[in-house]
Design an enzyme around this catalytic site. Structure first.
Site, PDB file in Angstrom:
ATOM      1  N   ASP A  43       0.598  -0.712   0.299  1.00 28.77           N
ATOM      2  CA  ASP A  43       0.111  -0.125   0.133  1.00 28.77           C
ATOM      3  C   ASP A  43       0.893   1.322  -0.006  1.00 28.77           C
ATOM      4  O   ASP A  43       0.911   2.490  -0.570  1.00 28.77           O
ATOM      5  CB  ASP A  43      -0.746  -0.031   1.206  1.00 28.77           C
ATOM      6  CG  ASP A  43      -1.982  -1.068   0.994  1.00 28.77           C
ATOM      7  OD1 ASP A  43      -2.358  -1.635  -0.471  1.00 28.77           O
ATOM      8  OD2 ASP A  43      -2.762  -1.108   2.601  1.00 28.77           O
ATOM      9  N   GLY A  44       1.788   1.444   0.817  1.00 29.27           N
ATOM     10  CA  GLY A  44       2.590   1.954   0.746  1.00 29.27           C
ATOM     11  C   GLY A  44       3.523   2.877  -1.092  1.00 29.27           C
ATOM     12  O   GLY A  44       3.495   4.079  -0.745  1.00 29.27           O
ATOM     13  N   ALA A  99      -5.627   2.752   7.634  1.00 28.29           N
ATOM     14  CA  ALA A  99      -4.222   2.778   7.267  1.00 28.29           C
ATOM     15  C   ALA A  99      -3.684   3.220   9.086  1.00 28.29           C
ATOM     16  O   ALA A  99      -4.316   3.002   9.918  1.00 28.29           O
ATOM     17  CB  ALA A  99      -3.487   3.868   6.573  1.00 28.29           C
TER      18      ALA A  99
END
Length: 260
Positions: free
Chosen positions: A48-49, A162
């Protein structure tokens, strides 16, 4: 169709997946371009980063993520499913979700303004390892609370799963039109998140940095240092991130599979 492949670092699984993607793309007649401006879609390889970094560069080109990281809220394609995913895209068997972003500015006591670029997950205030930060929070010009805390987050619905989730904030449908304000380790009995309309403007004024504390604005984890007297103004951005969705998987399905 022209594709741009984005990776932010090369580990073995990422390199292998990239090579597999290149091979399948050539087999299916896709063109791989070196300039993101020239592409029709962006394919992000990583976690996801990495997807967040690709969203900053996307210029609103649609993005699909291949997951080679540890989290997969945003990167929903597994490496073994690359060919099937590309075939679906070529056949038009997909849809695009438009995700809201946030942006902001840091207003210095001198009047200088530093722009904060659009972020897909959140813009927040954080600190270094020592001390705490004192700050006042205003919503649409009205003081809502004064905090002594490690920081605070202004999250999009996408960012709810997140850092916000780790801080006890709510999980929000990523297509919703709201902002979530979540304090980080506040020194107070009241530590709940506040859900706001997406046209709200949030201002955070740094009133005190204790001891040797340094404080930072983080936009999707990219830092900008702030100091006593600085005001951080955050609002919904006019920019969006377009995410390619292939599987008819609901938000609830994704949450259940990721958390379980």
């Amino acid at each position: 169709m022209k594709i741009f492949i984005y990776t932010d670092f090369e580990k073995k699984i990422t390199t292998n997946t990239k090579n597999k993607l290149i091979s399948i793309s050539r087999k299916l007649g896709l063109t791989i371009v070196d300039n993101i401006i020239d592409c029709d879609i962006i394919i992000s390889i990583g976690g996801d980063g990495t997807f967040l970094k690709s969203s900053h560069k996307s210029q609103e080109k649609p993005i699909i993520g291949i997951n080679t990281g540890t989290l997969g809220y945003l990167t929903e394609i597994n490496p073994e499913d690359i060919e099937n995913a590309l075939e679906n895209i070529l056949e038009g068997k997909y849809y695009i979700e438009k995700r809201m972003m946030v942006e902001g500015e840091i207003i210095k006591p001198s009047g200088e303004i530093i722009e904060i670029p659009p972020a897909l997950n959140e813009i927040g205030i954080s600190k270094n390892m020592t001390g705490v930060v004192r700050f006042d929070v205003f919503i649409n010009g009205k003081l809502i609370n004064s905090y002594t805390a490690d920081g605070i987050l202004v999250c999009t619905p996408t960012g709810s799963t997140a850092y916000n989730l780790s801080c006890g904030g709510p999980i929000v449908d990523p297509t919703a039109h709201i902002l979530t304000l979540t304090p980080v380790a506040p020194h107070t009995v009241i530590n709940r998140s506040i859900v706001l309309a997406d046209d709200s403007t949030v201002e955070i004024e740094i009133t005190e940095l204790r001891e040797n504390t340094s404080s930072y604005v983080l936009y999707d984890s990219f830092p900008l240092e702030v100091f006593n007297g600085d005001i951080v103004r955050i609002k919904k951005s006019d920019k969006i991130t377009k995410i390619i969705k292939i599987e008819n998987t609901s938000f609830i399905d994704t949450i259940r599979e990721t958390i379980s």
